[in-house]
Design a protein around this motif. Sequence first.
Motif, PDB file in Angstrom:
ATOM      1  N   ASP A  14       0.965  -1.246  -0.014  1.00 49.75           N
ATOM      2  CA  ASP A  14       0.029   0.108  -0.031  1.00 49.75           C
ATOM      3  C   ASP A  14       0.876   1.221  -0.032  1.00 49.75           C
ATOM      4  OD1 ASP A  14      -2.688  -0.807  -0.349  1.00 49.75           O
ATOM      5  OD2 ASP A  14      -2.998  -0.832   1.838  1.00 49.75           O
ATOM      6  N   TRP A  15       1.937   1.403   0.994  1.00 51.13           N
ATOM      7  CA  TRP A  15       2.925   2.361   0.749  1.00 51.13           C
ATOM      8  C   TRP A  15       4.192   1.772   1.478  1.00 51.13           C
ATOM      9  CZ3 TRP A  15       4.093   3.054   6.061  1.00 51.13           C
ATOM     10  CH2 TRP A  15       2.891   2.759   6.983  1.00 51.13           C
ATOM     11  N   GLY A  16       5.147   2.729   1.370  1.00 53.34           N
ATOM     12  CA  GLY A  16       6.623   2.434   1.664  1.00 53.34           C
ATOM     13  C   GLY A  16       7.194   3.146   2.733  1.00 53.34           C
ATOM     14  N   ASN A  62      -1.068  -4.627   1.416  1.00 55.85           N
ATOM     15  CA  ASN A  62      -2.282  -4.392   1.268  1.00 55.85           C
ATOM     16  C   ASN A  62      -3.321  -5.542   1.562  1.00 55.85           C
ATOM     17  OD1 ASN A  62      -1.955  -6.347  -0.847  1.00 55.85           O
ATOM     18  ND2 ASN A  62      -1.558  -4.897  -2.451  1.00 55.85           N
ATOM     19  N   PHE A  63      -4.421  -5.647   1.571  1.00 56.16           N
ATOM     20  CA  PHE A  63      -5.008  -6.624   2.394  1.00 56.16           C
ATOM     21  C   PHE A  63      -5.168  -7.961   1.536  1.00 56.16           C
ATOM     22  CE2 PHE A  63      -7.747  -2.884   3.665  1.00 56.16           C
ATOM     23  CZ  PHE A  63      -7.871  -3.245   4.944  1.00 56.16           C
ATOM     24  N   ARG A  64      -4.806  -7.837   0.162  1.00 58.41           N
ATOM     25  CA  ARG A  64      -4.480  -8.920  -0.796  1.00 58.41           C
ATOM     26  C   ARG A  64      -3.457  -9.510  -0.345  1.00 58.41           C
ATOM     27  NH1 ARG A  64      -2.364  -8.867  -5.879  1.00 58.41           N
ATOM     28  NH2 ARG A  64      -2.624 -11.013  -7.023  1.00 58.41           N
ATOM     29  N   ALA A  65      -2.227  -8.922   0.181  1.00 56.17           N
ATOM     30  CA  ALA A  65      -0.981  -9.702   0.559  1.00 56.17           C
ATOM     31  C   ALA A  65      -1.115 -10.191   1.876  1.00 56.17           C
ATOM     32  CB  ALA A  65       0.025  -8.505   0.472  1.00 56.17           C
ATOM     33  N   GLU A  66      -1.680  -9.770   2.905  1.00 57.60           N
ATOM     34  CA  GLU A  66      -2.175 -10.397   4.215  1.00 57.60           C
ATOM     35  C   GLU A  66      -2.870 -11.448   4.003  1.00 57.60           C
ATOM     36  OE1 GLU A  66      -4.012  -7.221   6.539  1.00 57.60           O
ATOM     37  OE2 GLU A  66      -2.472  -5.973   6.216  1.00 57.60           O
ATOM     38  N   THR A  84       4.680 -11.226   3.289  1.00 55.31           N
ATOM     39  CA  THR A  84       5.203 -10.645   4.356  1.00 55.31           C
ATOM     40  C   THR A  84       6.058  -9.488   4.020  1.00 55.31           C
ATOM     41  OG1 THR A  84       7.388 -11.902   4.680  1.00 55.31           O
ATOM     42  CG2 THR A  84       4.949 -12.479   5.722  1.00 55.31           C
ATOM     43  N   THR A  85       6.459  -8.611   4.841  1.00 50.10           N
ATOM     44  CA  THR A  85       7.315  -7.324   4.359  1.00 50.10           C
ATOM     45  C   THR A  85       8.663  -7.859   4.125  1.00 50.10           C
ATOM     46  OG1 THR A  85       7.647  -6.789   6.792  1.00 50.10           O
ATOM     47  CG2 THR A  85       6.064  -5.486   5.507  1.00 50.10           C
ATOM     48  N   ASP A  86       9.195  -8.856   4.554  1.00 46.83           N
ATOM     49  CA  ASP A  86      10.492  -9.595   4.697  1.00 46.83           C
ATOM     50  C   ASP A  86      10.813  -9.987   3.305  1.00 46.83           C
ATOM     51  OD1 ASP A  86      11.004  -8.935   7.451  1.00 46.83           O
ATOM     52  OD2 ASP A  86      11.506 -10.897   7.958  1.00 46.83           O
ATOM     53  N   GLN A  87       9.577 -10.688   2.730  1.00 46.93           N
ATOM     54  CA  GLN A  87       9.446 -11.003   1.402  1.00 46.93           C
ATOM     55  C   GLN A  87       9.782  -9.889   0.325  1.00 46.93           C
ATOM     56  OE1 GLN A  87       6.106 -13.706   2.242  1.00 46.93           O
ATOM     57  NE2 GLN A  87       6.715 -14.843   0.397  1.00 46.93           N
ATOM     58  N   VAL A  88       9.191  -9.087   0.555  1.00 45.23           N
ATOM     59  CA  VAL A  88       9.213  -7.614  -0.297  1.00 45.23           C
ATOM     60  C   VAL A  88      10.722  -7.066  -0.147  1.00 45.23           C
ATOM     61  CG1 VAL A  88       8.391  -5.232  -0.633  1.00 45.23           C
ATOM     62  CG2 VAL A  88       6.896  -7.155  -0.146  1.00 45.23           C
ATOM     63  N   ILE A  89      11.472  -7.121   1.097  1.00 46.67           N
ATOM     64  CA  ILE A  89      12.549  -6.452   1.237  1.00 46.67           C
ATOM     65  C   ILE A  89      13.674  -7.534   0.574  1.00 46.67           C
ATOM     66  CG2 ILE A  89      14.201  -6.082   2.972  1.00 46.67           C
ATOM     67  CD1 ILE A  89      11.954  -5.419   4.780  1.00 46.67           C
ATOM     68  N   GLY A  90      13.415  -8.847   0.806  1.00 43.73           N
ATOM     69  CA  GLY A  90      14.606  -9.641  -0.043  1.00 43.73           C
ATOM     70  C   GLY A  90      14.215  -9.641  -1.335  1.00 43.73           C
ATOM     71  N   ASP A  91      13.159  -9.272  -2.021  1.00 44.63           N
ATOM     72  CA  ASP A  91      13.102  -9.237  -3.500  1.00 44.63           C
ATOM     73  C   ASP A  91      13.826  -8.064  -4.018  1.00 44.63           C
ATOM     74  OD1 ASP A  91      11.434 -10.141  -6.090  1.00 44.63           O
ATOM     75  OD2 ASP A  91      11.011  -7.839  -5.999  1.00 44.63           O
TER      76      ASP A  91
END
Length: 329
Positions: A258-260, A305-309, A314-321
């Motif tokens: 949703d936001w960073g 966002n709600f879909r990700a939840e 998780t945020t860790d997956q986003v950071i890893g990517d």
Amino acid sequence: METQELTYYKTLVAKLPFLKKEIAKVIVGQQEAIDEILISLLAGGHCLLEGVPGLAKTLMVKTMSEALHMSFKRIQFTPDLMPGDIVGTEILEEDHETGKKFFKFNQGPIFANVVLADEINRTPPKTQAALLEAMQEKSVTYGGTNYELPGPFLIIATQNPIEQAGTYPLPEAQLDRFLLYIKLNYPNEQEELDVLKATTGTFRPTINRILTDEEIVDLQKLTRQVHISEELISWINKLVRATRPDGSPSEYVKEWCDWGAGPRAGQALVLCAKARAVLNERFAVIPEDIQHLAFPILRHRIAMNFRAEAEGITTDQVIGDLLKMLKTR
């Protein structure tokens, strides 16, 4: 930096491995979490520690305080806790010579070098805000008078990830005040076996004092002098900006976030990378410092966002990517 000053700083930095050894006398494993708490201390920030009950969070913080010879206070947050229970309150006293009555400020548990805010999400927003104001300002204002908090000053707040009924989750703006969001994991099989052997007998290790308050403050000053290249600062800037869906080069971020993170995340990453260099007895930041600290610095500054939840992203997956995509040379 002059030769005499450099020699003094090298002497201080050489004490840090001994500090970790003293903590290891009591705390088995959890080395990554201990390092990140020490990084937060060196960087002059505060940290949020998340873990299930029974992982020795309180013992870890108390042991570190003993090794640093810093005053330690623990606050158990409950739904009926009031701001005055944290910062202090005025009490009416009488001068025995003149008979005159006057108000005297009675300092609360926030007036300590290390404060463990246990289960911060158990108390209402009004009380949470009082703690977070003290964190930011490093002082308390009561009755129009400003009271400076002792230095060095470190708040470690904990929260239980399991039981969320009747809790008051920290708003995103308040989460951003924490320098690091540390996740405490279960020990491995050998570590857990060592815990069982070490904690069920009569032996109690003696914790030796390694650093003084003044030396910790000097190490905090040194942290800000550690060298970081323009290339690494640029990489940090790109990494933080890439967490924002609008304009992010990552389709992963655009799809799930949703936001960073805001600019404070970049400041935290630079400062903590310098602190990690000091902790590892270096006077310059390397890419591994940034890669290691990107997770505890960014994980509470990215909103999924709600879909990700729903999908369990998780945020860790986003950071890893993002770290894979934005590799430094």
